[in-house]
Design an enzyme around this catalytic site. Sequence first.
Site, short mmCIF file in Angstrom:
data_model
loop_
_atom_site.label_atom_id
_atom_site.label_comp_id
_atom_site.label_asym_id
_atom_site.label_seq_id
_atom_site.Cartn_x
_atom_site.Cartn_y
_atom_site.Cartn_z
N LYS A 178 -14.80 71.21 69.71
CA LYS A 178 -13.38 71.44 69.41
C LYS A 178 -12.85 70.21 68.68
O LYS A 178 -12.56 69.18 69.29
CB LYS A 178 -12.61 71.65 70.73
CG LYS A 178 -11.43 72.56 70.67
CD LYS A 178 -10.20 72.12 69.95
CE LYS A 178 -9.40 70.96 70.39
NZ LYS A 178 -8.40 70.58 69.34
N GLY A 231 -10.77 60.46 72.77
CA GLY A 231 -9.36 60.70 72.49
C GLY A 231 -8.50 59.75 73.31
O GLY A 231 -8.97 58.68 73.74
N THR A 233 -6.08 58.13 76.33
CA THR A 233 -6.33 57.90 77.76
C THR A 233 -5.68 58.98 78.64
O THR A 233 -6.29 59.44 79.61
CB THR A 233 -5.86 56.48 78.16
OG1 THR A 233 -6.70 55.55 77.47
CG2 THR A 233 -5.95 56.23 79.65
N ALA A 234 -4.47 59.42 78.28
CA ALA A 234 -3.80 60.43 79.11
C ALA A 234 -4.60 61.73 79.11
O ALA A 234 -4.83 62.34 80.17
CB ALA A 234 -2.39 60.68 78.58
N THR A 235 -5.08 62.15 77.93
CA THR A 235 -5.88 63.38 77.86
C THR A 235 -7.19 63.18 78.63
O THR A 235 -7.64 64.07 79.35
CB THR A 235 -6.21 63.75 76.38
OG1 THR A 235 -5.05 63.56 75.59
CG2 THR A 235 -6.68 65.16 76.25
N GLU A 253 -14.49 58.49 76.09
CA GLU A 253 -14.26 57.34 75.21
C GLU A 253 -12.78 57.36 74.86
O GLU A 253 -12.33 58.25 74.14
CB GLU A 253 -15.09 57.46 73.93
CG GLU A 253 -16.59 57.53 74.13
CD GLU A 253 -17.16 56.25 74.71
OE1 GLU A 253 -16.49 55.20 74.63
OE2 GLU A 253 -18.27 56.31 75.25
N CYS A 287 -9.97 53.07 67.48
CA CYS A 287 -9.91 52.69 68.90
C CYS A 287 -10.31 51.23 69.08
O CYS A 287 -9.86 50.58 70.01
CB CYS A 287 -10.80 53.60 69.73
SG CYS A 287 -12.49 53.65 69.14
N GLU A 388 -1.11 51.03 73.36
CA GLU A 388 -1.86 51.33 72.15
C GLU A 388 -0.91 51.94 71.11
O GLU A 388 -0.46 53.07 71.28
CB GLU A 388 -2.99 52.31 72.48
CG GLU A 388 -3.92 52.51 71.31
CD GLU A 388 -5.00 53.54 71.59
OE1 GLU A 388 -4.69 54.59 72.18
OE2 GLU A 388 -6.15 53.29 71.19
P1 NDP Z 1 -5.88 63.22 72.01
O1 NDP Z 1 -6.29 62.80 73.37
O2 NDP Z 1 -4.51 63.73 71.81
O3 NDP Z 1 -6.85 64.33 71.42
C1 NDP Z 1 -8.24 64.19 71.32
C2 NDP Z 1 -8.87 65.55 71.26
O4 NDP Z 1 -8.64 66.23 72.49
C3 NDP Z 1 -8.29 66.45 70.19
O5 NDP Z 1 -9.30 67.32 69.69
C4 NDP Z 1 -7.25 67.25 70.96
O6 NDP Z 1 -6.92 68.45 70.32
C5 NDP Z 1 -8.01 67.48 72.25
N1 NDP Z 1 -7.19 67.80 73.41
C6 NDP Z 1 -5.88 67.50 73.63
N2 NDP Z 1 -5.49 67.98 74.84
C7 NDP Z 1 -6.57 68.57 75.39
C8 NDP Z 1 -6.82 69.26 76.61
N3 NDP Z 1 -5.86 69.42 77.54
N4 NDP Z 1 -8.03 69.76 76.85
C9 NDP Z 1 -9.02 69.59 75.94
N5 NDP Z 1 -8.86 68.99 74.76
C10 NDP Z 1 -7.65 68.46 74.48
O7 NDP Z 1 -6.19 61.96 71.09
P2 NDP Z 1 -5.87 61.81 69.58
O8 NDP Z 1 -6.42 62.96 68.82
O9 NDP Z 1 -4.43 61.46 69.46
O10 NDP Z 1 -6.78 60.55 69.20
C11 NDP Z 1 -6.35 59.26 69.28
C12 NDP Z 1 -6.88 58.61 70.55
O11 NDP Z 1 -8.29 58.61 70.57
C13 NDP Z 1 -6.48 57.16 70.61
O12 NDP Z 1 -5.99 56.85 71.89
C14 NDP Z 1 -7.79 56.42 70.37
O13 NDP Z 1 -7.86 55.16 70.93
C15 NDP Z 1 -8.77 57.34 70.97
N6 NDP Z 1 -10.10 57.10 70.41
C16 NDP Z 1 -11.05 56.51 71.20
C17 NDP Z 1 -12.29 56.17 70.68
C18 NDP Z 1 -13.35 55.58 71.56
O14 NDP Z 1 -14.51 55.70 71.19
N7 NDP Z 1 -13.02 54.96 72.68
C19 NDP Z 1 -12.62 56.42 69.30
C20 NDP Z 1 -11.56 57.06 68.56
C21 NDP Z 1 -10.35 57.38 69.12
P3 NDP Z 1 -5.63 68.51 69.35
O15 NDP Z 1 -5.73 67.34 68.41
O16 NDP Z 1 -5.84 69.79 68.67
O17 NDP Z 1 -4.45 68.43 70.24
#
Ligand code: NDP
Length: 488
Positions: A178, A231, A233-235, A253, A287, A388
């Site tokens: 996804k 993605g 941290t909250a998610t 991650e 990130c 962040e």
């Molecule tokens: P999100 O947590 O909002 O989303 C990440 C992914 O999860 C997206 O595909 C999103 O879909 C999906 N998602 C959101 N809610 C749910 C749910 N309830 N169940 C399943 N999937 C869900 O992060 P962002 O897209 O805003 O990405 C930015 C974040 O990612 C930053 O905090 C960054 O630090 C972190 N990150 C961490 C890395 C690491 O390796 N540690 C590397 C890169 C980024 P949709 O977008 O369609 O809502």
Amino acid sequence: MASKIPEIIPNYIGGEFLPAKEGGKLDVVAPATGKIYAQLSNSSEADLALAIQAAESAQPAWADLKPEERAKYLFKIADLIDANIPEFANLESMDTGKAIRFVEDIEVPRAAANIRFYASAIIHFASESHAAGANVINFTRRDPLGVVACISPWNFPLHLLSWKIAPALAAGNVVIAKPSELSPLTAWRLSEICQEAGLPAGVLNILHGEGGGIGEALISHPRVKAISFTGGTATGRHIASVGAAKLKKVSLELGGKNPLIVFADANLEKAADAAIRAGFQNAGQICLCGSRLLIEQSIYDKFKALLLKRLETWNLGNPSERSTDQGAVISKAHREKILGYIDRAKADGAKILTGGKSYKPSADSQGFFVEPTLIEGLACENAINQEEVFGPVVSLQTFKTEPEALRIANSTKYGLSASIWTQDIGRASRMSKAIEAGIVWVNCWNVRDLRTPFGGVKESGMGREGGWESLRFFTEAKNICIQWEGQA
Ligand code: NDP
């Protein structure tokens, strides 16, 4: 030949390109222009049911292939990405607003490298066996888990997707991926490439749509055995709780608030180059970005001047031009969030050294740009030094001693990476041991080796990806002991 972007970007299920069964659609916006360029299938549980069925049907035969056979498909996919780098780069740049030079030279080649790495790693992924007596053998199998979910964010859409699906597929799993609804293009093009490479139908399925909709349905599905998530941290915390309730394997991650620490004895020119890249590459939406710059007080003014000088020639603007260093941020909402942090810092007494505003590359631009911004004057407890921002905003802080640098570095809830600049090997070794982070670079930043573990501590994640770690995550160890009758 380059593919035409479909009016409605379809799902990829069981080797077919399908619109969402219930007809759901989302607009997809190009961040550099603010214009809608396509629509995206917004999947529902009906699409998930199809994908689960396709994946489960494909899994036994895929898992039974020799690792070398699975690897052949992955090598082919990597070759096809490499053969189409300009096309992938253009799609990614349009979809995310990223500077094309960065995507074309680094990001897309890295996606191919990830896939190639796991194609070869699986061939060398040994499991243990122990001769435990004349008539006994004790060995450990590493079996695939079955259907796994790979959920990736918008900041490195193709690279992070490849980083997850490659080890999952190499290990014999079948995948439902996804991608972020904000950046679906390269995932769609990758699905075309997988079809062209002859990857058996159902082995990789890509469901597009909203995180809170199809994402939530995917992580909650009882037949999904593991979730690999990158993605926020909250998610991530939410996904961990859903996974815990069903005892799924979960790898997270998450975000970072990474310090880049410059001691007075460092090579300041090189440290300044790295600080600019760490702060502003990909508009700070990395990130691992060095959003906290900790500078020894005795060199503070000198180092600040080096940074400001470099930003004089930093090109912010049209991402499709190769001379551009920094393009747009991902969305209007994200731009407002970043500007909100800057306003709050100003209200708290920060001095904006440069930047601090939104930007228009042309008078009629509707794109989402933020100037590269350097901020000083706020204590380490301030929000800008704790939360962040995920944008082109770097906050400068000073320290006088090594313990003070360490205290500031460890003061946030995050612990993803750190970059330490010093010529003193003793200090480098003490600091890198004491710093709370999963990854530490000394006199460099973001130097990656695909064999090494990648991930964070504290609220930056749970588990590790990279190297053998991903193959271990995507397999279940089974220990088998066989005894037999007979002469020794
Ligand atoms: P999100 O947590 O909002 O989303 C990440 C992914 O999860 C997206 O595909 C999103 O879909 C999906 N998602 C959101 N809610 C749910 C749910 N309830 N169940 C399943 N999937 C869900 O992060 P962002 O897209 O805003 O990405 C930015 C974040 O990612 C930053 O905090 C960054 O630090 C972190 N990150 C961490 C890395 C690491 O390796 N540690 C590397 C890169 C980024 P949709 O977008 O369609 O809502």
